[in-house]
Design an enzyme around this catalytic site. Structure first.
Site, PDB file in Angstrom:
ATOM      1  N   ASN A  55       0.843  -1.197   0.000  1.00 26.57           N
ATOM      2  CA  ASN A  55       0.000   0.000   0.000  1.00 26.57           C
ATOM      3  C   ASN A  55       0.878   1.246   0.000  1.00 26.57           C
ATOM      4  O   ASN A  55       1.979   1.270   0.584  1.00 26.57           O
ATOM      5  CB  ASN A  55      -0.997   0.003   1.163  1.00 26.57           C
ATOM      6  N   ILE A  56       0.408   2.265  -0.695  1.00 29.87           N
ATOM      7  CA  ILE A  56       1.168   3.511  -0.862  1.00 29.87           C
ATOM      8  C   ILE A  56       0.224   4.659  -0.544  1.00 29.87           C
ATOM      9  O   ILE A  56      -0.749   4.895  -1.280  1.00 29.87           O
ATOM     10  CB  ILE A  56       1.710   3.644  -2.302  1.00 29.87           C
ATOM     11  N   GLU A  57       0.507   5.335   0.577  1.00 31.82           N
ATOM     12  CA  GLU A  57      -0.393   6.401   1.035  1.00 31.82           C
ATOM     13  C   GLU A  57       0.097   7.766   0.583  1.00 31.82           C
ATOM     14  O   GLU A  57       1.155   7.902  -0.040  1.00 31.82           O
ATOM     15  CB  GLU A  57      -0.524   6.314   2.558  1.00 31.82           C
ATOM     16  N   CYS A  98      -4.189   0.547  -2.540  1.00 30.19           N
ATOM     17  CA  CYS A  98      -4.046  -0.701  -1.784  1.00 30.19           C
ATOM     18  C   CYS A  98      -2.944  -1.576  -2.376  1.00 30.19           C
ATOM     19  O   CYS A  98      -2.634  -1.506  -3.575  1.00 30.19           O
ATOM     20  CB  CYS A  98      -5.356  -1.481  -1.811  1.00 30.19           C
ATOM     21  N   GLU A 146      -3.039  -4.784  -2.991  1.00 27.50           N
ATOM     22  CA  GLU A 146      -3.529  -5.724  -4.015  1.00 27.50           C
ATOM     23  C   GLU A 146      -3.563  -5.059  -5.383  1.00 27.50           C
ATOM     24  O   GLU A 146      -3.176  -5.654  -6.399  1.00 27.50           O
ATOM     25  CB  GLU A 146      -4.967  -6.179  -3.717  1.00 27.50           C
ATOM     26  N   CYS A 202     -10.412  -5.074   0.161  1.00 28.74           N
ATOM     27  CA  CYS A 202     -11.498  -4.097   0.240  1.00 28.74           C
ATOM     28  C   CYS A 202     -12.396  -4.215  -0.993  1.00 28.74           C
ATOM     29  O   CYS A 202     -12.073  -4.898  -1.976  1.00 28.74           O
ATOM     30  CB  CYS A 202     -10.940  -2.680   0.370  1.00 28.74           C
ATOM     31  N   CYS A 255     -10.900  -3.193  -4.384  1.00 28.59           N
ATOM     32  CA  CYS A 255      -9.953  -4.198  -4.888  1.00 28.59           C
ATOM     33  C   CYS A 255     -10.686  -5.426  -5.407  1.00 28.59           C
ATOM     34  O   CYS A 255     -10.272  -6.023  -6.407  1.00 28.59           O
ATOM     35  CB  CYS A 255      -8.960  -4.590  -3.803  1.00 28.59           C
TER      36      CYS A 255
HETATM   37  N1  THU Z   1      -5.402  -1.249   2.287  1.00 28.54           N
HETATM   38  C1  THU Z   1      -4.878  -2.182   1.447  1.00 28.54           C
HETATM   39  O1  THU Z   1      -3.688  -2.139   1.104  1.00 28.54           O
HETATM   40  N2  THU Z   1      -5.696  -3.157   0.985  1.00 28.54           N
HETATM   41  C2  THU Z   1      -7.044  -3.247   1.257  1.00 28.54           C
HETATM   42  O2  THU Z   1      -7.725  -4.116   0.744  1.00 28.54           O
HETATM   43  C3  THU Z   1      -7.665  -2.262   2.144  1.00 28.54           C
HETATM   44  C4  THU Z   1      -6.777  -1.245   2.735  1.00 28.54           C
HETATM   45  C5  THU Z   1      -4.526  -0.172   2.784  1.00 28.54           C
HETATM   46  C6  THU Z   1      -4.940   1.199   2.345  1.00 28.54           C
HETATM   47  C7  THU Z   1      -4.372   2.071   3.440  1.00 28.54           C
HETATM   48  O3  THU Z   1      -3.033   2.403   3.108  1.00 28.54           O
HETATM   49  C8  THU Z   1      -4.346   1.169   4.657  1.00 28.54           C
HETATM   50  O4  THU Z   1      -4.569  -0.148   4.192  1.00 28.54           O
HETATM   51  C9  THU Z   1      -5.407   1.496   5.686  1.00 28.54           C
HETATM   52  O5  THU Z   1      -6.674   1.536   5.124  1.00 28.54           O
END
Ligand code: THU
Length: 128
Positions: A43-45, A54, A56, A87, A90
């Site tokens: 995941n990259i915020e 996300c 995935e 999620c 995804c």
């Molecule tokens: N996140 C994922 O990488 N995959 C998911 O299916 C749901 C959420 C990440 C997004 C965000 O960076 C962190 O989890 C918290 O929501």
């Protein structure tokens, strides 16, 4: 047969690269194509929170952008119990690249929960 142990190892390494500065929640993913290639993602915020991607989707978009469109299996690795499921956004993206994809949700304690995408997401959006 999918080599799940190799995928878990790849997802573990990918999770260490997560850019999760804002949530503190790191996710690793590893997708295997029908011909056995592995693509990883994290995941990259962003400071603009809604722009986070996300793990995935990072993995799947890497595969597709390299010319691999059939994803046979996916591991999602998190540090919670039960391990996080993909999620909704995804699930829709995963459906595009194999409606019967096998998805293994794993945590750092070694818990493994296996799903078929069709069970997690039985009624996708389609334009057919
Ligand atoms: N996140 C994922 O990488 N995959 C998911 O299916 C749901 C959420 C990440 C997004 C965000 O960076 C962190 O989890 C918290 O929501």
């Amino acid at each position: 047969m999918i080599d799940w142990d190799s995928l878990i190892k790849a997802a573990r390494r990918a999770r260490e690269l997560a850019y999760s500065e804002y949530s503190g929640f790191s996710v690793g993913a590893a997708a295997v194509t029908s011909d056995g290639r592995i693509f990883t993602g994290c995941n990259i915020e962003n400071s603009s929170f809604g722009l986070a991607i996300c793990a995935e989707r990072t993995a799947v978009f890497k595969a597709v952008s390299e010319g691999y469109r059939e994803i046979a299996g996916l591991v999602i690795l998190t540090d919670n119990t039960p391990p996080s499921r993909p999620c909704g956004a995804c699930r829709q993206v995963l459906f595009e690249f194999n409606p019967s994809m096998e998805i293994l949700c794993v945590n750092l304690d070694g818990r493994r929960d296996m799903f078929r995408l069709g069970d997690l997401y039985p009624e996708p959006f389609t334009i057919d």
